[in-house]
Design an enzyme around this catalytic site. Structure first.
Site, PDB file in Angstrom:
ATOM      1  N   HIS A  59       0.870  -1.193   0.000  1.00 43.13           N
ATOM      2  CA  HIS A  59       0.000   0.000   0.000  1.00 43.13           C
ATOM      3  C   HIS A  59       0.896   1.230   0.000  1.00 43.13           C
ATOM      4  O   HIS A  59       1.230   1.779   1.053  1.00 43.13           O
ATOM      5  CB  HIS A  59      -0.920  -0.038   1.222  1.00 43.13           C
ATOM      6  N   GLU A  74     -11.105   3.668   5.975  1.00 41.07           N
ATOM      7  CA  GLU A  74     -10.044   4.583   6.438  1.00 41.07           C
ATOM      8  C   GLU A  74     -10.747   5.702   7.212  1.00 41.07           C
ATOM      9  O   GLU A  74     -10.591   5.828   8.415  1.00 41.07           O
ATOM     10  CB  GLU A  74      -9.276   5.140   5.230  1.00 41.07           C
ATOM     11  N   HIS A 134      -9.473   0.923  -1.201  1.00 43.41           N
ATOM     12  CA  HIS A 134      -9.444   1.638   0.073  1.00 43.41           C
ATOM     13  C   HIS A 134     -10.857   1.586   0.666  1.00 43.41           C
ATOM     14  O   HIS A 134     -11.837   1.869  -0.036  1.00 43.41           O
ATOM     15  CB  HIS A 134      -9.070   3.104  -0.132  1.00 43.41           C
ATOM     16  N   ASP A 169       1.705   4.010   2.711  1.00 40.48           N
ATOM     17  CA  ASP A 169       0.714   4.898   2.084  1.00 40.48           C
ATOM     18  C   ASP A 169       1.374   6.015   1.255  1.00 40.48           C
ATOM     19  O   ASP A 169       1.600   5.822   0.060  1.00 40.48           O
ATOM     20  CB  ASP A 169      -0.237   5.457   3.161  1.00 40.48           C
ATOM     21  N   ASP A 170       1.662   7.160   1.879  1.00 41.46           N
ATOM     22  CA  ASP A 170       2.255   8.303   1.164  1.00 41.46           C
ATOM     23  C   ASP A 170       3.436   8.822   1.988  1.00 41.46           C
ATOM     24  O   ASP A 170       3.348   9.876   2.633  1.00 41.46           O
ATOM     25  CB  ASP A 170       1.204   9.415   0.995  1.00 41.46           C
ATOM     26  N   HIS A 183       1.334   4.700  -2.503  1.00 42.02           N
ATOM     27  CA  HIS A 183       0.983   5.501  -3.676  1.00 42.02           C
ATOM     28  C   HIS A 183       2.273   6.119  -4.188  1.00 42.02           C
ATOM     29  O   HIS A 183       2.898   6.905  -3.458  1.00 42.02           O
ATOM     30  CB  HIS A 183      -0.020   6.592  -3.296  1.00 42.02           C
TER      31      HIS A 183
HETATM   32  N1  ADE Z   1      -4.544   8.635  -2.212  1.00 50.09           N
HETATM   33  C1  ADE Z   1      -3.300   8.708  -1.714  1.00 50.09           C
HETATM   34  N2  ADE Z   1      -3.297   8.395  -0.418  1.00 50.09           N
HETATM   35  C2  ADE Z   1      -4.570   8.086  -0.078  1.00 50.09           C
HETATM   36  C3  ADE Z   1      -5.213   7.675   1.118  1.00 50.09           C
HETATM   37  N3  ADE Z   1      -4.550   7.506   2.257  1.00 50.09           N
HETATM   38  N4  ADE Z   1      -6.536   7.473   1.090  1.00 50.09           N
HETATM   39  C4  ADE Z   1      -7.234   7.655  -0.036  1.00 50.09           C
HETATM   40  N5  ADE Z   1      -6.673   8.036  -1.187  1.00 50.09           N
HETATM   41  C5  ADE Z   1      -5.352   8.254  -1.206  1.00 50.09           C
HETATM   42 ZN    ZN Z   2      -3.699   4.788   0.413  1.00 47.19          ZN
END
Ligand code: ADE
Ligand code: ZN
Length: 354
Positions: A29, A212, A209, A290-291, A31
Site C-alpha cells: 500500500h 479509512e 481503500h 501509504d504516502d 501511492h
Molecule cells: N490517495 C493517496 N493516499 C490516499 C489515502 N490515504 N486514502 C485515499 N486516497 C489516497
Molecule cells: Zn492509500
C-alpha cells in the site's frame, strides 16, 4: 500466526529495532505519487519550468499539517503537477525503489493514479514508459519484485473510471490490478461496481481503500460488490463485529498504514492505533506506508514507530505482520515461499542470539 521453527519468547523487546530493520518486507500500500519528496518536487519543478506555491523545501514540509484525508489530498494532487515527462515518472519511481531496497523490501505492489495525470493532459504512454523503465531497473539492479496497481479516483464518476480502464487496456500486461482511492466519504464502493467487474473480467486483481475514514458499510461494499481481494486501511472494520468475523473467515488482508492514520487524524496518537486489536481479533493485518513523503516515514519507520509506541506488540506480532505481507501479495507462490523462508531465518537467528 507462528513459525514452527522460532521460539519468539527468546527474542526480547530490546532486540526488536535491529530485527525489524533487518527483516525482509513486503509493501502493498504505497501511492507512488505519495513518495514525491519535497527535494524532488523542487528539482522537477525547475526542470519543467513550473513555479511552486512554496518558497523552499522547508515551506513545503511546513504545509504538511493535515486535519483529515481531504486536506492531504488537495496538496498531494497539486504536488503531482510537477510530473510531466517519462523521465520524471522514472525518477520518482526509482527514488522510491532505492528507499524500498534500503528498507529490505523484497516485494512492492505500488499504486498510481492514472486520472491525476491524464486530467492534466499527460498521456498514459508517458506515465507507463517512466514506470516501466524504473521497474525494470529496480528488478535488475536491486533485486526488487514490483507490481503496478492502477487506482480509480472515487471522487470522479464511474464513467471516468470506465474510460480510464479502456485507456489502460493496451498496458494490461504491465498491470497487476486495479484499486480505488481518493476522497472516501460520500463515495461508496457500489459507485464503481461495473468498472471493477470489467477489471476482474480482464484478469486484474482488485483491491480497494475502505474503512479509512468511511464506515464499516464501505468495507462490506468493497468485499461484496467490488470483490476486493485486499482492503486498504480497513481500520474502522473493528466497529462492526459481524464484519470482523467475516474478514477473519475470508482471511482478507488489511493493508494498515499507521503513520498515515496518525497524520490524517484517523487516530490521535500511535499508542491509540487499533493495530494490536486488529491482530488480537485474528485479522490478517500488515504494515504499509501509504504516502511516505507526506506522512513522515517509509515502511521501516512505520515498523519502528509502531513497536516503540505499542508495548502490547512483541516479536511474534512482528513476525505475523511481516509474514502476512508476503502472504497477502499477488506474487508467484514460489517467490512468497522464498521470502518467507528468509523471514524465518532472520527470526530464528534473533531467537538463537536471545
Ligand atoms: N490517495 C493517496 N493516499 C490516499 C489515502 N490515504 N486514502 C485515499 N486516497 C489516497
Ligand atoms: Zn492509500
Amino acid at each position: 500466526m507462528h513459525s514452527p521453527k522460532v521460539d519468539f519468547s527468546r527474542i526480547p523487546r530490546s532486540a526488536l529495532p535491529a530485527l525489524l530493520a533487518a527483516a525482509p518486507k513486503a509493501e502493498l500500500h504505497l501511492h507512488i505519487e505519495g513518495s514525491l519528496e519535497p527535494e524532488l518536487m523542487f528539482a522537477l519543478a525547475q526542470r519543467n519550468g513550473i513555479t511552486l506555491p512554496y518558497a523552499d523545501v522547508d515551506a513545503v514540509r511546513r504545509a504538511y499539517a493535515f486535519s483529515n484525508l481531504q486536506s492531504f489530498l488537495d496538496i498531494y494532487y497539486a504536488g503531482a503537477g510537477v510530473l510531466q515527462t517519462a523521465q520524471d515518472f522514472e525518477d520518482l519511481a526509482w527514488a522510491y525503489f532505492e528507499r524500498a531496497a534500503a528498507d529490505k523490501i523484497r516485494r512492492a505492489e505500488i499504486f498510481f493514479d492514472p486520472q491525476t495525470h491524464t486530467a492534466r493532459g499527460i498521456t498514459l504512454d508517458v506515465v507507463m514508459t517512466g514506470f516501466t523503465r524504473a521497474i525494470a531497473r529496480a528488478e535488475r539492479e536491486l533485486g526488487l519484485s514490483v507490481g503496478l496497481i492502477a487506482c480509480f479516483l472515487r471522487h470522479l464518476s464511474e464513467e471516468d473510471a470506465l474510460a480510464t480502464l479502456e485507456q489502460l487496456k493496451p498496458y494490461r500486461r504491465q498491470l497487476l490490478g486495479v484499486g480505488l482511492d481518493s476522497s472516501e466519504l460520500g463515495h461508496p464502493p457500489e459507485k464503481f461496481a461495473r468498472v471493477f467487474a470489467q477489471a476482474g473480467a480482464l484478469g486484474l486483481h482488485r483491491v480497494a481503500h475502505a474503512g479509512e475514514e468511511g464506515p464499516p458499510a464501505y468495507v462490506w461494499g468493497a468485499l461484496d460488490t467490488l470483490h476486493a481481494e485486499r482492503i486498504d486501511h480497513g481500520v474502522r472494520s473493528l466497529e462492526d463485529a459481524a464484519l470482523v468475523a467475516e474478514l477473519r473467515r475470508r482471511s482478507t488482508p488489511l493493508t494498515v498504514c499507521p503513520l498515515s492514520n496518525l497524520k490524517l487524524c484517523v487516530v490521535k496518537t500511535l499508542a491509540e492505533h487499533p493495530l494490536p486489536a486488529l491482530l488480537s481479533e485474528g485479522l490478517k493485518a500488515m504494515l504499509n506506508s501509504d504516502d511516505p513523503a507526506y506522512f513522515g516515514g517509509y515502511l521501516g519507520e512505520n515498523f519502528q514507530q509502531c513497536f516503540a509506541a505499542m508495548p502490547a506488540l512483541g516479536a511474534a506480532d512482528a513476525y505475523t505482520l511481516l509474514r502476512n505481507g508476503f502472504e497477502a501479495s499477488f506474487a508467484p507462490e514460489a517467490d512468497k515461499a522464498r521470502w518467507t523462508a528468509e523471514l524465518d531465518a532472520v527470526f530464528a537467528a534473533a531467537a538463537a542470539a536471545g
